[in-house]
Design a protein around this motif. Sequence first.
Motif, PDB file in Angstrom:
ATOM      1  N   LYS A 105      -3.516  -4.223  -1.867  1.00  0.00           N
ATOM      2  CA  LYS A 105      -2.099  -3.992  -1.612  1.00  0.00           C
ATOM      3  C   LYS A 105      -1.835  -4.314  -0.144  1.00  0.00           C
TER       4      LYS A 105
ATOM      5  N   SER B 227      -7.440  -1.810  -2.187  1.00  0.00           N
ATOM      6  CA  SER B 227      -6.840  -1.959  -3.525  1.00  0.00           C
ATOM      7  C   SER B 227      -6.032  -3.241  -3.658  1.00  0.00           C
TER       8      SER B 227
ATOM      9  N   VAL C  10       1.182   1.820   6.294  1.00  0.00           N
ATOM     10  CA  VAL C  10       1.720   0.505   5.962  1.00  0.00           C
ATOM     11  C   VAL C  10       2.801   0.142   6.992  1.00  0.00           C
TER      12      VAL C  10
ATOM     13  N   ASP D  32      -5.294  -3.710   1.871  1.00  0.00           N
ATOM     14  CA  ASP D  32      -6.198  -2.565   1.810  1.00  0.00           C
ATOM     15  C   ASP D  32      -7.261  -2.838   0.739  1.00  0.00           C
TER      16      ASP D  32
ATOM     17  N   SER E 255       0.850  -1.189   0.000  1.00  0.00           N
ATOM     18  CA  SER E 255       0.000   0.000   0.000  1.00  0.00           C
ATOM     19  C   SER E 255       0.888   1.241   0.000  1.00  0.00           C
ATOM     20  N   LYS E 256       0.414   2.280  -0.639  1.00  0.00           N
ATOM     21  CA  LYS E 256       1.137   3.562  -0.652  1.00  0.00           C
ATOM     22  C   LYS E 256       0.799   4.393   0.583  1.00  0.00           C
ATOM     23  N   SER E 257      -0.033   3.870   1.456  1.00  0.00           N
ATOM     24  CA  SER E 257      -0.451   4.558   2.674  1.00  0.00           C
ATOM     25  C   SER E 257       0.725   4.762   3.632  1.00  0.00           C
TER      26      SER E 257
ATOM     27  N   LYS F 178      -1.041  -3.978   3.440  1.00  0.00           N
ATOM     28  CA  LYS F 178      -1.090  -2.866   4.392  1.00  0.00           C
ATOM     29  C   LYS F 178      -0.303  -3.211   5.650  1.00  0.00           C
TER      30      LYS F 178
END
Length: 153
Positions: free
Chosen positions: A125, A123, A39, A121, A34-36, A127
């Motif tokens: 991805k 998407s 993460v 997540d 995740s780009k969060s 997390k």
Amino acid sequence: MASGKRAQLRQAAQAFCSAFASQKPPEEIFSHFSKSDDVVAYEHGLPQLAPFLGREFRGQDGIKEYFQTISGSLSYENMKFSNFVVDEEEKKVSVRGEAKFTWTSTEQSWDEVFTYVLEFDDSLKVKKYEVWADSGAAYLASQGILNELVGQK
């Protein structure tokens, strides 16, 4: 629809595990995360035993630091994954892994079975990346005493 989500989670976990097992370039492995900023990578164990154990590596920089720390200490071969268990409601996949690990500075190796729990997540991805592994073997190898304890030269 429920079984579709289950299949998607399993496929996302398999793609991540395959990239890792195949020792793909770091950018490809990171693309599964995740780009969060939330993460996180966390490998369970006492932090005194290895530099990658027992602390959270959070955010994009943290994920990169975790994998740089791992690759600075360990190499691996013959990694394979099985027993994917999907929790659709929690968006988590648990998976059993096996590999031969080597502590690079001492060149001491051991065969290991480990577990990942991957939380995804929306998407699909990763997390949260959690690892349970043989921290004792890693520590003994890092100290250069694993081989004598298991009777190897």
